[in-house]
Design a protein around this motif. Structure first.
Motif, PDB file in Angstrom:
ATOM      1  N   TYR A 125     -34.038  10.614 -27.886  1.00  0.00           N
ATOM      2  CA  TYR A 125     -33.489  12.117 -28.307  1.00  0.00           C
ATOM      3  C   TYR A 125     -32.254  11.984 -28.860  1.00  0.00           C
ATOM      4  N   ILE A 126     -31.790  13.016 -29.357  1.00  0.00           N
ATOM      5  CA  ILE A 126     -30.322  13.209 -29.550  1.00  0.00           C
ATOM      6  C   ILE A 126     -29.457  14.061 -28.675  1.00  0.00           C
ATOM      7  N   PHE A 127     -29.768  15.503 -28.628  1.00  0.00           N
ATOM      8  CA  PHE A 127     -28.999  16.140 -27.484  1.00  0.00           C
ATOM      9  C   PHE A 127     -30.340  16.603 -26.340  1.00  0.00           C
ATOM     10  N   GLY A 128     -29.497  16.832 -25.397  1.00  0.00           N
ATOM     11  CA  GLY A 128     -30.400  17.213 -24.254  1.00  0.00           C
ATOM     12  C   GLY A 128     -30.933  18.857 -24.398  1.00  0.00           C
ATOM     13  N   ASP A 129     -31.571  19.250 -23.489  1.00  0.00           N
ATOM     14  CA  ASP A 129     -32.229  20.764 -23.662  1.00  0.00           C
ATOM     15  C   ASP A 129     -32.794  21.211 -25.102  1.00  0.00           C
ATOM     16  N   SER A 130     -33.576  20.315 -25.361  1.00  0.00           N
ATOM     17  CA  SER A 130     -34.279  20.499 -26.897  1.00  0.00           C
ATOM     18  C   SER A 130     -33.242  20.315 -27.618  1.00  0.00           C
ATOM     19  N   ASN A 131     -32.426  19.658 -27.749  1.00  0.00           N
ATOM     20  CA  ASN A 131     -31.035  19.377 -28.843  1.00  0.00           C
ATOM     21  C   ASN A 131     -30.342  20.528 -28.973  1.00  0.00           C
ATOM     22  N   GLY A 168     -29.141  11.306 -25.864  1.00  0.00           N
ATOM     23  CA  GLY A 168     -30.333  10.462 -25.576  1.00  0.00           C
ATOM     24  C   GLY A 168     -30.673   9.331 -26.410  1.00  0.00           C
ATOM     25  N   LEU A 169     -29.775   8.967 -27.232  1.00  0.00           N
ATOM     26  CA  LEU A 169     -29.918   7.859 -28.089  1.00  0.00           C
ATOM     27  C   LEU A 169     -29.625   6.564 -27.664  1.00  0.00           C
ATOM     28  N   ASN A 170     -29.400   6.459 -26.328  1.00  0.00           N
ATOM     29  CA  ASN A 170     -29.342   4.926 -25.742  1.00  0.00           C
ATOM     30  C   ASN A 170     -30.274   4.939 -24.393  1.00  0.00           C
ATOM     31  N   ASN A 171     -31.035   5.837 -24.354  1.00  0.00           N
ATOM     32  CA  ASN A 171     -31.841   5.739 -23.099  1.00  0.00           C
ATOM     33  C   ASN A 171     -32.853   4.792 -23.033  1.00  0.00           C
TER      34      ASN A 171
END
Length: 416
Positions: A202-208, A215-218
């Protein structure tokens, strides 16, 4: 403007419009000279549509609507200077990813959405910190195109696409060890994100909404990037690793009948039609992990300038443009999928294969983040896929490097 934002915004808006309302005079009944005048500035593709629908609004509200044409993004870019100078358009059409940014910068007025026209996903695209800064007008997302002369039905899964890549029928002309049965410009983060998201990135936490959590390296993002890298290393010609020229390569391979399936946006349909490709359109196949390809959900909204002196009239006008009847006409006239849910249902029942595919795929789409920090993501992720595909970095190293750059840029430019 970053080239990925440009693709997501400029290509998607190429047939679209930018609107503006500049008001003058007093609201009185009588001659045209006593009416309020609102000026709507639109891209050429919307000019006829606005001219055809404006009449009823003018009559019911004693308002004169003057239609002008101007490049959409140029109108938005000029707002910061033109607004204070009294030269700005009052209502414009903005890509969703610009709405929150302009709202936070104080360039847009907050508006109220008419109840029942939009679902929560639609509302999210124009909402920042609890306020709506636009009324959704059109939606778009990536879809799958396939050549009906080469395959009878659309691939349903990525396993189907992998099967195409093993078919010698699609061996690349200049290197028979490579295959072009399926192609996608994954070096463009806009296109690659849907797969990365489908694997859990994902990009940003808490629904972007939380730019401090990236979250681009999880593990999921790295798994998705590893899958993408395999196509570049073991299937596709080396030219597919290009940042930009691979886009023309993909189009050429598809229109010349050498590629069976591709992933791209609805804006490409006109090109395929012009080149007389017997193409079909479908939703993007299911990923190997059984999840959906969650491409960006984007589109455009009517927005109101913060500098307008006639906000109430502007609100009425964008309410009018987004009602059921006008959104249905919007679809018929400009062939863009309307955001209004009732008009969207009309497009499902009466629309093209393309519009139906866009609507179905949009249901799985990840709404484009509309916070200002997204600008740093486009830049930071620019080489994400290329670094992994070329072997310069492992997928994990490429992902970590991108996130580090994005994080540092956000910290430097958006200090609390």
């Amino acid at each position: 403007m970053n080239k990925y934002i440009k693709k997501a915004s400029v290509l998607a808006i190429a047939l679209g419009a930018t609107a503006s309302l500049a008001a003058c005079g007093n609201s009185k009944s009588g001659s045209d000279s006593s009416k309020k005048t609102i000026t709507i500035s639109v891209d050429k593709g919307y000019k006829d549509y606005i001219n055809e629908v404006k009449g009823n609004f003018e009559k019911k509200n004693n308002v004169k609507v003057v239609v002008k044409t101007k490049d959409a993004l140029a109108t938005l870019d000029a707002l910061k200077l033109d607004g204070p100078a009294g030269k700005a358009a009052d209502v414009m059409m903005a890509p969703f990813d610009r709405v929150g940014v302009l709202g936070k910068q104080g360039q847009l007025a907050d508006v109220k959405l008419v109840s029942g026209r939009y679902d929560s996903r639609d509302k999210k695209l124009v909402t920042l910190n609890g306020k709506q800064y636009g009324e959704p007008a059109a939606i778009e997302t990536l879809v799958m195109y396939y050549n009906k002369n080469l395959i009878k039905t659309a691939p349903k899964t990525f396993k189907d696409l992998e099967a195409l890549s093993k078919d010698s029928k699609y061996a690349y002309a200049n290197d028979k060890t490579k295959n072009v049965g399926f192609l996608c410009q994954w070096t463009n983060f806009y296109n690659a994100y849907g797969l990365i998201k489908g694997y859990g990135g994902y990009i940003f936490g808490d629904s972007n909404t939380n730019p401090k959590k990236l979250g681009l390296n999880n593990s999921g993002a790295v798994e998705g990037l590893t899958y993408i890298t395999d196509w570049f290393k073991n299937v596709w010609p080396k030219g597919m690793q290009s940042k930009t020229s691979n886009e023309n390569f993909i189009t050429d391979q598809f229109t010349s009948g050498k590629t069976a399936a591709i992933i791209d946006g609805p804006w490409m349909a006109a090109t395929y039609k012009k080149d007389k490709v017997n193409y079909g359109v479908a939703t993007i196949p299911t990923l190997d992990n059984g999840k959906k390809y969650q491409a960006f959900g984007g589109g455009k909204a009517w927005v109101v300038s913060k500098y307008t002196k006639n906000k109430a009239v502007c609100q009425k006008f964008i309410d009018y443009l987004t009602n059921d009847k006008n959104q249905e006409k919007f679809y018929k006239d400009v062939q863009e999928v309307p955001a209004n849910q009732n008009a969207r249902n009309y497009a499902i029942k009466n629309g093209t294969e393309l519009s139906k595919a866009v609507i179905k795929q949009f249901a799985y789409a990840d709404p484009m983040p509309n916070i200002p920090e997204m600008a740093e993501v486009w830049t930071g992720a620019e080489n994400l896929v290329i670094n992994a595909a070329s072997g310069k970095k492992t997928p994990k190293q490429a992902a970590d490097a991108a996130v580090k750059q994005i994080s540092q840029s956000i910290e430097q430019k958006y200090k609390d």
